[in-house]
Write a protein that holds these residues in place. Structure first.
Motif, PDB file in Angstrom:
ATOM      1  N   GLU A  31     -52.981  17.109  -7.405  1.00  0.00           N
ATOM      2  CA  GLU A  31     -51.576  17.522  -7.511  1.00  0.00           C
ATOM      3  C   GLU A  31     -50.731  16.420  -8.144  1.00  0.00           C
ATOM      4  N   LYS A  32     -51.014  15.154  -7.785  1.00  0.00           N
ATOM      5  CA  LYS A  32     -50.281  14.039  -8.379  1.00  0.00           C
ATOM      6  C   LYS A  32     -50.506  13.991  -9.888  1.00  0.00           C
ATOM      7  N   ASN A  35     -48.566  16.734 -11.623  1.00  0.00           N
ATOM      8  CA  ASN A  35     -47.138  16.405 -11.744  1.00  0.00           C
ATOM      9  C   ASN A  35     -46.891  15.443 -12.893  1.00  0.00           C
ATOM     10  N   ARG A  38     -47.072  17.109 -16.216  1.00  0.00           N
ATOM     11  CA  ARG A  38     -45.901  17.953 -16.463  1.00  0.00           C
ATOM     12  C   ARG A  38     -44.617  17.144 -16.604  1.00  0.00           C
ATOM     13  N   PHE A  40     -43.402  14.922 -14.335  1.00  0.00           N
ATOM     14  CA  PHE A  40     -42.722  14.622 -13.074  1.00  0.00           C
ATOM     15  C   PHE A  40     -43.359  13.422 -12.388  1.00  0.00           C
TER      16      PHE A  40
END
Length: 219
Positions: A31-32, A35, A38, A40
């Motif tokens: 997930e990191k 992000n 993307r 983020f």
């Protein structure tokens, strides 16, 4: 290095420029990595900032020798390295006071037990004693593989040099064991030791050595 299906899948998820830090993120938490891909990316920690400041000082050795004993040198280096980026300290966004305290700590060495200036000079002396001459500092690395789904491997080599026999040497300065003392406000330096086997098979060093050869012809 990449299977037939891997490049296509990497393009599907938008991971077409691969850094070692991205690979570490993928291993820690998918997930990191998602992000970051993307756009983020969360603020880096004070550990990263302190390490970058130390690297910068070592790479500007002439300036370090001339001015590294002054607080102004570390203040200028800190804010130049920081730029407009935010960093976190103990889980919170750093304030102006936090940056000034870290500058004081690097200048005085009150928690590490030695000024950062002296630690950087130890790196310099070690290189000299080993007969290593630095030829490149902060050398950008980039090498593209594939045609239908090209993937670009990227990175930055801290220092590249040659030894007395003319062999190329890839140098990576690791400082994370130092900064716990500064961040936790107590003397708790963590020793870091690397065996010959660990160095031989160190993924980042092997990856950078491969890119140095492919991009610059350095073996």
């Amino acid at each position: 290095m990449l299977s037939t299906e891997t490049p296509q899948r990497l393009h599907e998820i938008g991971w077409t420029r691969i850094r070692q830090s991205h690979i570490r993120l993928a291993q820690e938490c998918g997930e990191k990595l998602s992000n970051v891909l993307r756009g983020f990316e969360p603020p880096a920690s004070a550990y990263a900032l302190l390490g970058s400041v130390f690297h910068d000082a070592v790479e500007r050795m002439d300036d370090l020798v001339a001015s590294g004993q002054t607080r102004a040198f570390w203040s200028d280096t800190m804010y130049r390295v920081k730029g407009d980026r935010d960093y976190t300290l103990r889980g919170q966004l750093m304030t102006a006071w936090d940056y000034e305290e870290l500058i004081d700590d690097m200048h005085t060495g009150r928690y590490v037990g030695m000024r950062t200036f002296d630690l950087a000079l130890i790196v310099r002396s070690t290189l000299m004693m080993q007969g290593i001459s630095v030829t490149h500092r902060e050398l950008p690395l980039s090498y593209e593989v594939g045609t239908d789904y090209p993937i670009t491997f990227v990175g930055t080599a801290d220092l590249v040099g040659t030894d007395s026999a003319g062999n190329h040497v890839l140098l990576d300065v690791k400082t994370s064991g130092l900064w716990g003392a500064v961040i936790n406000r107590k003397s708790d330096i963590k020793a870091q030791r690397w065996s010959a086997e660990q160095l031989t098979y160190h993924r980042q060093l092997r990856h950078y050595a491969w890119m140095l050869h492919k991009q610059y012809g350095i073996k």
